[in-house]
Design a protein around this motif. Structure first.
Motif, PDB file in Angstrom:
ATOM      1  N   HIS A 170      34.336 213.309 -22.936  1.00 19.86           N
ATOM      2  CA  HIS A 170      33.059 212.591 -22.992  1.00 19.86           C
ATOM      3  C   HIS A 170      32.141 213.237 -21.964  1.00 19.86           C
ATOM      4  O   HIS A 170      32.391 213.179 -20.763  1.00 19.86           O
ATOM      5  CB  HIS A 170      33.240 211.105 -22.685  1.00 19.86           C
ATOM      6  N   ASN A 171      31.101 213.897 -22.451  1.00 23.67           N
ATOM      7  CA  ASN A 171      30.134 214.591 -21.592  1.00 23.67           C
ATOM      8  C   ASN A 171      30.830 215.608 -20.676  1.00 23.67           C
ATOM      9  O   ASN A 171      30.766 215.505 -19.443  1.00 23.67           O
ATOM     10  CB  ASN A 171      29.325 213.581 -20.782  1.00 23.67           C
ATOM     11  N   GLU A 172      31.515 216.560 -21.280  1.00 27.59           N
ATOM     12  CA  GLU A 172      32.246 217.589 -20.536  1.00 27.59           C
ATOM     13  C   GLU A 172      31.777 218.983 -20.953  1.00 27.59           C
ATOM     14  O   GLU A 172      32.580 219.893 -21.149  1.00 27.59           O
ATOM     15  CB  GLU A 172      33.756 217.448 -20.779  1.00 27.59           C
ATOM     16  N   GLU A 173      30.464 219.196 -21.070  1.00 28.00           N
ATOM     17  CA  GLU A 173      29.940 220.460 -21.572  1.00 28.00           C
ATOM     18  C   GLU A 173      30.295 221.643 -20.671  1.00 28.00           C
ATOM     19  O   GLU A 173      30.464 222.767 -21.157  1.00 28.00           O
ATOM     20  CB  GLU A 173      28.421 220.373 -21.742  1.00 28.00           C
ATOM     21  N   LYS A 174      30.441 221.412 -19.370  1.00 32.43           N
ATOM     22  CA  LYS A 174      30.735 222.517 -18.454  1.00 32.43           C
ATOM     23  C   LYS A 174      32.210 222.888 -18.451  1.00 32.43           C
ATOM     24  O   LYS A 174      32.568 224.073 -18.399  1.00 32.43           O
ATOM     25  CB  LYS A 174      30.289 222.153 -17.040  1.00 32.43           C
ATOM     26  N   ASP A 175      33.084 221.898 -18.492  1.00 37.44           N
ATOM     27  CA  ASP A 175      34.522 222.158 -18.343  1.00 37.44           C
ATOM     28  C   ASP A 175      35.232 222.454 -19.655  1.00 37.44           C
ATOM     29  O   ASP A 175      36.329 223.023 -19.650  1.00 37.44           O
ATOM     30  CB  ASP A 175      35.206 220.954 -17.686  1.00 37.44           C
ATOM     31  N   LEU A 176      34.649 222.062 -20.794  1.00 34.16           N
ATOM     32  CA  LEU A 176      35.363 222.150 -22.054  1.00 34.16           C
ATOM     33  C   LEU A 176      35.717 223.578 -22.436  1.00 34.16           C
ATOM     34  O   LEU A 176      36.874 223.868 -22.795  1.00 34.16           O
ATOM     35  CB  LEU A 176      34.543 221.497 -23.170  1.00 34.16           C
ATOM     36  N   GLY A 177      34.767 224.493 -22.363  1.00 38.29           N
ATOM     37  CA  GLY A 177      35.035 225.879 -22.750  1.00 38.29           C
ATOM     38  C   GLY A 177      36.138 226.524 -21.930  1.00 38.29           C
ATOM     39  O   GLY A 177      37.113 227.051 -22.486  1.00 38.29           O
ATOM     40  N   PRO A 178      36.044 226.513 -20.585  1.00 39.17           N
ATOM     41  CA  PRO A 178      37.121 227.089 -19.772  1.00 39.17           C
ATOM     42  C   PRO A 178      38.464 226.412 -19.996  1.00 39.17           C
ATOM     43  O   PRO A 178      39.511 227.073 -19.978  1.00 39.17           O
ATOM     44  CB  PRO A 178      36.619 226.869 -18.331  1.00 39.17           C
ATOM     45  N   CYS A 179      38.458 225.099 -20.220  1.00 41.70           N
ATOM     46  CA  CYS A 179      39.709 224.380 -20.457  1.00 41.70           C
ATOM     47  C   CYS A 179      40.390 224.866 -21.721  1.00 41.70           C
ATOM     48  O   CYS A 179      41.589 225.183 -21.720  1.00 41.70           O
ATOM     49  CB  CYS A 179      39.439 222.878 -20.546  1.00 41.70           C
ATOM     50  N   VAL A 180      39.659 224.941 -22.813  1.00 42.60           N
ATOM     51  CA  VAL A 180      40.240 225.360 -24.089  1.00 42.60           C
ATOM     52  C   VAL A 180      40.725 226.802 -23.999  1.00 42.60           C
ATOM     53  O   VAL A 180      41.810 227.143 -24.502  1.00 42.60           O
ATOM     54  CB  VAL A 180      39.218 225.183 -25.222  1.00 42.60           C
ATOM     55  N   ALA A 181      39.947 227.680 -23.359  1.00 47.92           N
ATOM     56  CA  ALA A 181      40.347 229.081 -23.238  1.00 47.92           C
ATOM     57  C   ALA A 181      41.639 229.222 -22.442  1.00 47.92           C
ATOM     58  O   ALA A 181      42.554 229.975 -22.824  1.00 47.92           O
ATOM     59  CB  ALA A 181      39.228 229.885 -22.577  1.00 47.92           C
ATOM     60  N   ARG A 182      41.737 228.472 -21.340  1.00 49.21           N
ATOM     61  CA  ARG A 182      42.941 228.544 -20.509  1.00 49.21           C
ATOM     62  C   ARG A 182      44.150 227.968 -21.237  1.00 49.21           C
ATOM     63  O   ARG A 182      45.250 228.540 -21.184  1.00 49.21           O
ATOM     64  CB  ARG A 182      42.681 227.783 -19.214  1.00 49.21           C
ATOM     65  N   LEU A 183      43.960 226.852 -21.923  1.00 42.42           N
ATOM     66  CA  LEU A 183      45.070 226.236 -22.649  1.00 42.42           C
ATOM     67  C   LEU A 183      45.540 227.125 -23.796  1.00 42.42           C
ATOM     68  O   LEU A 183      46.750 227.308 -23.988  1.00 42.42           O
ATOM     69  CB  LEU A 183      44.642 224.871 -23.184  1.00 42.42           C
ATOM     70  N   ARG A 184      44.611 227.676 -24.568  1.00 39.58           N
ATOM     71  CA  ARG A 184      44.998 228.554 -25.680  1.00 39.58           C
ATOM     72  C   ARG A 184      45.749 229.777 -25.173  1.00 39.58           C
ATOM     73  O   ARG A 184      46.777 230.173 -25.751  1.00 39.58           O
ATOM     74  CB  ARG A 184      43.768 228.988 -26.456  1.00 39.58           C
ATOM     75  N   ASP A 185      45.256 230.383 -24.098  1.00 36.99           N
ATOM     76  CA  ASP A 185      45.929 231.562 -23.548  1.00 36.99           C
ATOM     77  C   ASP A 185      47.353 231.231 -23.120  1.00 36.99           C
ATOM     78  O   ASP A 185      48.296 231.999 -23.365  1.00 36.99           O
ATOM     79  CB  ASP A 185      45.123 232.102 -22.364  1.00 36.99           C
ATOM     80  N   HIS A 186      47.517 230.056 -22.504  1.00 40.75           N
ATOM     81  CA  HIS A 186      48.864 229.647 -22.074  1.00 40.75           C
ATOM     82  C   HIS A 186      49.787 229.433 -23.270  1.00 40.75           C
ATOM     83  O   HIS A 186      50.953 229.864 -23.252  1.00 40.75           O
ATOM     84  CB  HIS A 186      48.766 228.361 -21.252  1.00 40.75           C
ATOM     85  N   LEU A 187      49.308 228.774 -24.316  1.00 39.45           N
ATOM     86  CA  LEU A 187      50.139 228.514 -25.490  1.00 39.45           C
ATOM     87  C   LEU A 187      50.491 229.808 -26.221  1.00 39.45           C
ATOM     88  O   LEU A 187      51.621 229.960 -26.709  1.00 39.45           O
ATOM     89  CB  LEU A 187      49.414 227.549 -26.432  1.00 39.45           C
ATOM     90  N   ALA A 229      31.744 210.192 -28.387  1.00 44.65           N
ATOM     91  CA  ALA A 229      30.378 209.725 -28.129  1.00 44.65           C
ATOM     92  C   ALA A 229      29.695 210.432 -26.969  1.00 44.65           C
ATOM     93  O   ALA A 229      28.949 209.808 -26.199  1.00 44.65           O
ATOM     94  CB  ALA A 229      30.372 208.213 -27.904  1.00 44.65           C
ATOM     95  N   SER A 230      29.900 211.739 -26.842  1.00 42.37           N
ATOM     96  CA  SER A 230      29.192 212.485 -25.798  1.00 42.37           C
ATOM     97  C   SER A 230      27.697 212.511 -26.091  1.00 42.37           C
ATOM     98  O   SER A 230      27.271 212.585 -27.251  1.00 42.37           O
ATOM     99  CB  SER A 230      29.730 213.916 -25.714  1.00 42.37           C
ATOM    100  N   THR A 231      26.912 212.493 -25.009  1.00 41.54           N
ATOM    101  CA  THR A 231      25.459 212.524 -25.163  1.00 41.54           C
ATOM    102  C   THR A 231      24.846 213.822 -24.627  1.00 41.54           C
ATOM    103  O   THR A 231      23.624 213.988 -24.684  1.00 41.54           O
ATOM    104  CB  THR A 231      24.826 211.327 -24.438  1.00 41.54           C
ATOM    105  N   ASP A 232      25.661 214.735 -24.114  1.00 41.59           N
ATOM    106  CA  ASP A 232      25.158 216.027 -23.646  1.00 41.59           C
ATOM    107  C   ASP A 232      25.462 217.095 -24.696  1.00 41.59           C
ATOM    108  O   ASP A 232      25.538 216.789 -25.889  1.00 41.59           O
ATOM    109  CB  ASP A 232      25.765 216.365 -22.281  1.00 41.59           C
ATOM    110  N   ARG A 233      25.694 218.321 -24.292  1.00 42.65           N
ATOM    111  CA  ARG A 233      25.930 219.426 -25.233  1.00 42.65           C
ATOM    112  C   ARG A 233      27.406 219.558 -25.611  1.00 42.65           C
ATOM    113  O   ARG A 233      27.788 220.541 -26.256  1.00 42.65           O
ATOM    114  CB  ARG A 233      25.444 220.738 -24.639  1.00 42.65           C
ATOM    115  N   THR A 234      28.234 218.615 -25.216  1.00 42.20           N
ATOM    116  CA  THR A 234      29.662 218.709 -25.532  1.00 42.20           C
ATOM    117  C   THR A 234      29.925 218.886 -27.031  1.00 42.20           C
ATOM    118  O   THR A 234      30.750 219.737 -27.414  1.00 42.20           O
ATOM    119  CB  THR A 234      30.409 217.474 -25.000  1.00 42.20           C
TER     120      THR A 234
END
Length: 423
Positions: A24-41, A57-62
């Protein structure tokens, strides 16, 4: 863990693991999180996987970030929900997922990803039904402030005392569940917020499911948006709701045929549990909550009536709730059998408490005439402490005595229809 060629045929056609990231409203952290998780898997997980971003229900660019990740990364998909709530997001995605193993983790990745494979391996092998990361085991390595540490340990102590939970960490954002278990269990979970995890685990234990715990390394995110006080208050409300439902037999776990086998405590504790230490912990937790409930009632009644009447009304209402809670949570009595008799006996215990507290108020009035409200409360707390000790002794020895004549099936007894026997 089994090699890919030994997996069931259906598992080879869909991702074995679906990792959900509720945001919810995680536009800054979402990209790095997914990239790190995918690389680990990609590096460590030997089977097909999927990463599902559950945007609630995010209201930013998430939403735009999540959609971009789903378009550019084959293993990522995006689900948009129009209402907030971590529990609501997890229920929606897990219920619709075709993966045999489902997991979730927080977007801040506070938990070391090296624990992910140990988390899901017992579910893939069929050894366990749910798995949780624990920050409270001896081998866990945790970096966080004293306030969060105190709240976490206090909350889990409350769960152990009030709901007899045996898992060590209810709120670590690092859990997994088998897909077939989720389809049966999730419809019974009411909460849509942060208490979702706790309620799911409590119901899982009561349904006889096997919960696997994994020690994790965890570093607190100083930028976390979780409101600790509001979340703690909501969690305590959830504990009261679930405990009350268990006390009155409102949950369907005791009435439905359980596809995963009985809770071992249901077999062991047919009537009344015999452990004094366990009963004391449960009684103390119920007593603290009942005392707070009583004081709130007394303060409310005192605004429009005199002290003796307010004390009597508050004690009566809280006594009924206290007897019901102790009947189920402290002494393990299930169902409606003897419920009326237990409440009648509880009212006798209530009368003794009323005599003690009313006598204390009368003595205070005789000594000081018109005492301050704070002085009344202090005297009532002291009188209630004395009444509490006597109440426990009466409940244990008279209302809910240890029934040695109740036959107890052996611990090893297994249900013929338990599917775990066929695994």
């Amino acid at each position: 863990m089994p090699a890919r060629e030994h997996l069931p045929a259906a598992w080879r056609e869909v991702p074995v693991l679906d990792v959900v990231i509720p945001v919810h409203n995680e536009e800054k952290d979402l990209g790095p999180c997914v990239a790190r998780l995918r690389d680990h898997l990609v590096r460590t997980f030997p089977y097909p996987f999927r990463i599902t971003v559950a945007d609630n229900a995010s209201t930013d660019r998430t939403p735009a970030v999540a959609a971009g990740l789903a378009d550019s990364v084959a293993e990522v998909r995006h689900v948009r929900l129009d209402r907030k709530g971590r529990g609501r997001a997890l229920r929606a995605v897990w219920s619709a997922s075709d993966a045999p193993v489902l997991a979730y983790m927080d977007v801040d990745l506070s938990t070391d990803l090296n624990a992910l494979l140990p988390l899901v391996a017992p579910l893939i092998s069929g050894h366990s039904d749910l798995a949780i990361g624990s920050r409270l085991t001896r081998s866990s390595r945790v970096v966080r402030g004293p306030k969060r540490e105190f709240i976490s340990r206090a909350y889990n102590l409350i769960l152990r005392g009030s709901l007899h939970a045996r898992f060590s960490d209810a709120q670590c954002g690092f859990k997994a569940i088998r897909g077939d278990v989720a389809r049966v269990l999730l419809p019974l979970v009411e909460d849509t917020g942060w208490f979702f995890d706790t309620e799911m685990l409590v119901l899982a234990e009561r349904a006889g499911l096997r919960i696997h715990e994994v020690p994790v390394d965890w570093v607190d995110d100083p930028d976390s948006t979780v409101h600790l006080v509001r979340t703690a208050a909501d969690d305590l409300k959830g504990v009261w709701r679930v405990g009350r439902a268990l006390a009155v037999g409102a949950l369907p776990l005791d009435r439905l045929a359980r596809p995963f086998g009985d809770d071992p405590r249901d077999r062991e504790l047919t009537g009344v549990p015999r452990g004094l230490a366990r009963q004391l912990v449960g009684f103390c937790v119920v007593g603290v909550l009942s005392t707070l409930f009583y004081l709130l009632l007394y303060s409310g009644f005192r605004t429009f009536t005199e002290a003796q009447a307010a004390n009597a009304f508050a004690l009566l209402v809280s006594a009924v709730a206290n007897t019901a809670a102790n009947r189920r949570l402290t002494f393990g009595v299930r169902g409606g059998d003897r419920a009326v008799r237990h409440q009648a006996q509880g009212l006798v215990v209530f009368a003794i408490g009323l005599a003690l507290t009313s006598g204390s108020l009368a003595a205070l009035g005789a000594a000081s005439g018109d005492p301050a409200h704070s002085t009344e409360l202090a005297v009532l707390v002291a009188a209630n402490l004395a009444a509490t000790v006597l109440r426990f002794l009466l409940l244990r020895a008279w209302v809910f005595p240890d029934r040695h004549d109740t036959p107890v099936p052996p611990h090893g007894t297994a249900r013929a229809d338990d599917p775990r026997n066929a695994r």
